[in-house]
Scaffold this motif. Sequence first.
Motif, PDB file in Angstrom:
ATOM      1  N   GLN A 231      55.395  11.835   5.974  1.00 31.09           N
ATOM      2  CA  GLN A 231      56.652  12.535   6.184  1.00 31.09           C
ATOM      3  C   GLN A 231      56.452  14.038   6.240  1.00 31.09           C
ATOM      4  O   GLN A 231      55.419  14.564   5.813  1.00 31.09           O
ATOM      5  CB  GLN A 231      57.640  12.212   5.061  1.00 31.09           C
ATOM      6  N   VAL A 232      57.477  14.726   6.746  1.00 38.28           N
ATOM      7  CA  VAL A 232      57.536  16.180   6.682  1.00 38.28           C
ATOM      8  C   VAL A 232      58.885  16.545   6.100  1.00 38.28           C
ATOM      9  O   VAL A 232      59.892  15.887   6.370  1.00 38.28           O
ATOM     10  CB  VAL A 232      57.335  16.820   8.072  1.00 38.28           C
ATOM     11  N   ARG A 233      58.901  17.590   5.266  1.00 34.57           N
ATOM     12  CA  ARG A 233      60.136  18.008   4.595  1.00 34.57           C
ATOM     13  C   ARG A 233      60.461  19.460   4.957  1.00 34.57           C
ATOM     14  O   ARG A 233      59.601  20.339   4.890  1.00 34.57           O
ATOM     15  CB  ARG A 233      59.999  17.866   3.088  1.00 34.57           C
ATOM     16  N   PHE A 234      61.725  19.679   5.336  1.00 37.15           N
ATOM     17  CA  PHE A 234      62.236  21.018   5.619  1.00 37.15           C
ATOM     18  C   PHE A 234      63.244  21.365   4.516  1.00 37.15           C
ATOM     19  O   PHE A 234      64.225  20.633   4.332  1.00 37.15           O
ATOM     20  CB  PHE A 234      62.933  21.055   6.976  1.00 37.15           C
ATOM     21  N   THR A 235      63.013  22.474   3.807  1.00 36.20           N
ATOM     22  CA  THR A 235      63.902  22.864   2.712  1.00 36.20           C
ATOM     23  C   THR A 235      64.361  24.295   2.903  1.00 36.20           C
ATOM     24  O   THR A 235      63.537  25.202   3.080  1.00 36.20           O
ATOM     25  CB  THR A 235      63.200  22.744   1.346  1.00 36.20           C
ATOM     26  N   THR A 236      65.682  24.503   2.902  1.00 39.94           N
ATOM     27  CA  THR A 236      66.232  25.858   2.967  1.00 39.94           C
ATOM     28  C   THR A 236      67.431  25.920   2.037  1.00 39.94           C
ATOM     29  O   THR A 236      68.413  25.187   2.215  1.00 39.94           O
ATOM     30  CB  THR A 236      66.617  26.243   4.412  1.00 39.94           C
ATOM     31  N   ASN A 237      67.328  26.754   1.015  1.00 37.58           N
ATOM     32  CA  ASN A 237      68.386  26.875  -0.004  1.00 37.58           C
ATOM     33  C   ASN A 237      68.752  25.502  -0.569  1.00 37.58           C
ATOM     34  O   ASN A 237      67.893  24.801  -1.069  1.00 37.58           O
ATOM     35  CB  ASN A 237      69.594  27.607   0.576  1.00 37.58           C
ATOM     36  N   GLU A 238      70.027  25.086  -0.434  1.00 38.07           N
ATOM     37  CA  GLU A 238      70.470  23.827  -1.052  1.00 38.07           C
ATOM     38  C   GLU A 238      70.212  22.604  -0.166  1.00 38.07           C
ATOM     39  O   GLU A 238      70.493  21.477  -0.574  1.00 38.07           O
ATOM     40  CB  GLU A 238      71.986  23.905  -1.340  1.00 38.07           C
ATOM     41  N   LEU A 239      69.688  22.826   1.026  1.00 35.56           N
ATOM     42  CA  LEU A 239      69.524  21.751   2.003  1.00 35.56           C
ATOM     43  C   LEU A 239      68.082  21.270   2.074  1.00 35.56           C
ATOM     44  O   LEU A 239      67.157  22.079   2.149  1.00 35.56           O
ATOM     45  CB  LEU A 239      69.973  22.250   3.387  1.00 35.56           C
ATOM     46  N   LYS A 240      67.921  19.942   2.048  1.00 35.22           N
ATOM     47  CA  LYS A 240      66.584  19.336   2.145  1.00 35.22           C
ATOM     48  C   LYS A 240      66.638  18.235   3.205  1.00 35.22           C
ATOM     49  O   LYS A 240      67.526  17.378   3.175  1.00 35.22           O
ATOM     50  CB  LYS A 240      66.166  18.750   0.797  1.00 35.22           C
ATOM     51  N   ILE A 241      65.708  18.273   4.161  1.00 32.28           N
ATOM     52  CA  ILE A 241      65.696  17.296   5.254  1.00 32.28           C
ATOM     53  C   ILE A 241      64.301  16.688   5.361  1.00 32.28           C
ATOM     54  O   ILE A 241      63.316  17.412   5.492  1.00 32.28           O
ATOM     55  CB  ILE A 241      66.062  17.954   6.604  1.00 32.28           C
TER      56      ILE A 241
END
Length: 377
Positions: A231-241
Motif C-alpha cells: 500500500q501507499v499512504r497519503f497524509t495531510t493534516n487530519e486526512l489520511k488516504i
Amino acid sequence: MEPLLINIRKDSLISVLQLVLKVVSPNNLLPVLAGINIEVHPTEIVFTTSNTSMTIQYRLSQDSHSLIIHRTGGIVVPARYFIEVIRRLNEGLITFEIKQGLILTIISGSSQIRLQGIDPDEFPSIKKEYHCGAKYRINNALLKSTIRQVAIAASSSEARPVLTGVSFDYNNDYLTLIATDGIRLASRTIYTENNWNKSTKILIPAQNLYEISKLLKNDDDTTEIVTFANQVRFTTNELKIDSVLIDGIFPSILNIIPQSYISEVLLESKSLLRAMECVSVLAGDSIIKIATTTSTLALFSQTADIGDIQNEVPLIEMEGEDFNISLNGKLLVDLLRSIESEKVRLRFTGKLSPIVLIPEHACSSTLFLITPVRTHN
C-alpha cells in the motif's frame, strides 16, 4: 456496543462527509463497505470509508463550538441514507446517540431519526505503518499539479493492468511520476522534502490518484507519502488516504524518449489548444494532420460526407526543416489541457517516431510523448 453520545454541528459534519464519501459505493458486495465507520474517542471522532482499493480516514478533534463528546463508542452507518438525512436537517447542533444495540438515534430540533447500523468490528481496520519502504513530503499544489499532468496518459483499459497505473520512482530526494497507455506518455520529476532515505518504485492506480488530488484542499500544506507492505499512504493534516498498489513491472521508458530531434517549434499553449479543439470537431477517427509552413503550424481534419476544417497557429520560433505528421487529436488535446505553462515546445523526431511536447518553463521537468498515426497520404 458502547453507549455513544455526541453533539456535532451540521456544517462541520457535512464538510467531513463530502471528503470521506468519495470512495463509498452503494452497490458494494460487502454491506459494511457501503457504510461510514464512525469511531468516537475521548478527544476526537474518526470517520473511515473504504472500497477495498482506497480507504479515506478523517479525524475531527473535539471543539466546544463544533463538536462535544459526552460518551465514546462506535458504529457503521449506511452512507447513502446517513448523508441524505443530515443534508435535510436544520443548521446547528445535531445529537447522535446509541442507547443500546446497533441503532443510531439522530436528533435535530423536532426531527428524530433511527438508523440501523453494523458492528464496527466488521469494518476493515486501517493498517499500521510497519516496515516503511520510503517516506517523503510534497507541497499539495505541486503534488496535485503533477498528478493532473501525468495521470492523463495512463490507460483506461484493463487489458494491461500495469498501464492503468502511475509509476512513482523515488531516488535521492527526487520523485519521478510516469504514465503511458502505449500511445502517449507523460513524465515529471519533482523535488521532495523531509525524506526517509530509501529508494523505491511503486505503481499506483491512476484513478485513485485522481481522487486523491481532489481531496487535497489546501495548496500551501504538504502531504506525507509513505510506502509499506502493498500500500501507499497519503497524509495531510487530519486526512489520511490509503491506496492499493498495482502488482507488476512498469515498462522501461529509457529507449522510448527520443534523444535527438529533426525539428522544433515553439508555440503559445492556449492558441495551440484552441486550434486543436476546433479541428478535432471534424476529425474522422480522431485523426488530425499537422504541418509546418514558413511561420505557422497548420492543422487539418476531415470527416467523409460531412466536411473538413483547417486552422493555423503562429510559430514563435522554429528550428530545423519543415515536417508533416498525423496524430490522434483527442489524445493530444488531453495532454495540452494539462500543460500549465504559457508556451510549449513541439519536437519532430521522425515520421514514425513520437512527437515530444515540453512545457516552456525554467523549472519544468515535464515531458509528453505521443506516437504518430500511419496514414495512406
